[in-house]
Design an enzyme around this catalytic site. Structure first.
Site, short mmCIF file in Angstrom:
data_model
loop_
_atom_site.label_atom_id
_atom_site.label_comp_id
_atom_site.label_asym_id
_atom_site.label_seq_id
_atom_site.Cartn_x
_atom_site.Cartn_y
_atom_site.Cartn_z
N LYS A 49 0.84 -1.21 0.00
CA LYS A 49 0.00 0.00 0.00
C LYS A 49 0.87 1.25 0.00
CE LYS A 49 -3.86 -2.41 2.17
NZ LYS A 49 -4.67 -2.70 3.36
N GLN B 88 -4.60 -1.30 9.55
CA GLN B 88 -4.59 -2.64 8.99
C GLN B 88 -5.23 -3.62 9.96
OE1 GLN B 88 -3.70 -3.25 5.89
NE2 GLN B 88 -4.05 -5.44 6.00
N ASP C 178 -10.75 3.41 3.85
CA ASP C 178 -11.08 1.97 3.79
C ASP C 178 -12.60 1.78 3.64
OD1 ASP C 178 -9.30 -0.14 3.75
OD2 ASP C 178 -8.81 0.01 5.88
N1 GUN Z 1 -6.99 -6.59 6.19
C1 GUN Z 1 -7.29 -7.33 5.10
N2 GUN Z 1 -7.83 -6.56 4.14
C2 GUN Z 1 -7.85 -5.30 4.62
C3 GUN Z 1 -8.28 -4.06 4.09
O1 GUN Z 1 -8.76 -3.93 2.97
N3 GUN Z 1 -8.13 -2.99 4.92
C4 GUN Z 1 -7.62 -3.08 6.15
N4 GUN Z 1 -7.52 -1.98 6.88
N5 GUN Z 1 -7.21 -4.22 6.68
C5 GUN Z 1 -7.32 -5.31 5.91
#
Ligand code: GUN
Length: 283
Positions: free
Chosen positions: A53, A97, A120
């Site tokens: 990311k 996350q 998100d």
């Molecule tokens: N963990 C797995 N997929 C995601 C996501 O799209 N966003 C976040 N914040 N955590 C995750």
């Protein structure tokens, strides 16, 4: 008939070029879109995700900061940090996350993020906005799926879309997005009876369970469009989705591969959301 593949890498490249362009335009107005990625603990998969990311942000000219905290971080400390980021003008998007360590209530942390920075799309304000058709941030994975359908010029109006999986992150928002485009939507899940009878009626199927071979060839109507959100490992340790690709490819009209399908689109839509969050501060 062999299905055409919807290439998530190629589509991502195209969309990211647009993000790069819009980011440069925003920078010329004195605003650099900024994303804060917060990782608590040592989860190996999470470490790979957050690295990807942050790198994607850098590649498109966005500012990004990765904040890593130890596994034993308290909920109070994390909430205080979120508050700091909410009030930091250089940060337009905040991503915590998941999963979080057990001592931290993930939902409480998500609700602490300012909805204006919830790139998100997990905040209840974002979920409510999606449900009511109001402006807000859409969760990145289902948003990416919608972009994939758009890329093949697929008109959802009056089509039967079946979503397998009902998570807050994918299944439920996916169903809302399909509904917003006037599809007739069915959500299937672990308690659904006769799954095959339902999927056989579908024009579009989104598989988002997190289990191999949830969707096999005999469950698919010839010519259906199949989107595979799954991310699993097969017996040889190779990455695979929820769909039996080799079988379903012979029946569907379009299909997304794993890897190289929905996966790259998720990060791309995170960039889009972060850019949007920044653009909203100047418009
Ligand atoms: N963990 C797995 N997929 C995601 C996501 O799209 N966003 C976040 N914040 N955590 C995750």
């Amino acid at each position: 008939m062999t299905a055409q593949r919807i290439d998530g890498n190629a589509l991502s490249q195209k969309l990211r070029a647009d993000v790069t362009h819009r980011t440069a335009a925003l920078k010329s107005k004195g605003v650099t879109p900024g994303l804060a990625v917060v990782l608590v603990g040592e989860n190996p998969a999470s470490q790979v995700y957050v690295r990807n990311k942050v790198k994607a942000c850098q590649d498109s000219g966005l500012y990004s900061v990765l904040e890593k905290y130890p596994e034993n971080m308290t909920e109070e400390a994390l909430l205080a940090r979120i508050n700091g980021l909410n009030n930091d003008a250089s940060i337009h998007g905040i991503l915590v996350q998941l999963p979080l360590p057990v001592q931290i209530d993930a939902q409480k942390v998500i609700e602490a993020i300012s909805p204006a920075k919830d790139v998100d799309g997990f905040h209840i304000a974002s979920a409510g906005a999606l449900m009511t058709g109001m402006p807000g941030f859409w969760p990145c994975t289902p948003f990416g799926c919608m972009k994939m359908l758009e890329s093949i010029g697929y008109d959802l109006k009056g089509k039967h879309a079946v979503v397998i999986g009902r998570s807050n992150i994918v299944g439920k928002p996916m169903a809302m997005m399909l509904l917003q485009q006037n599809a007739t939507v069915t959500i299937c899940h672990s308690a659904t009876k006769n799954l095959k009878d339902i999927t056989r009626q579908a024009d579009v199927i989104v598989a988002a369970v997190g289990k191999r071979n949830v969707l096999t060839a005999e469950m698919v109507k010839p010519g259906a469009v199949v989107l595979d959100v799954g991310m699993n490992r097969n017996d040889e340790g190779k990455l695979c989705g929820d769909v039996d690709f080799a079988g379903v490819e012979q029946i569907a009209s379009y299909i997304t591969p794993v890897p190289g399908g929905v996966g790259p689109m998720t990060i791309t839509m995170l960039l889009v959301n972060t850019l949007e969050a920044a653009e909203r501060t100047v418009i």
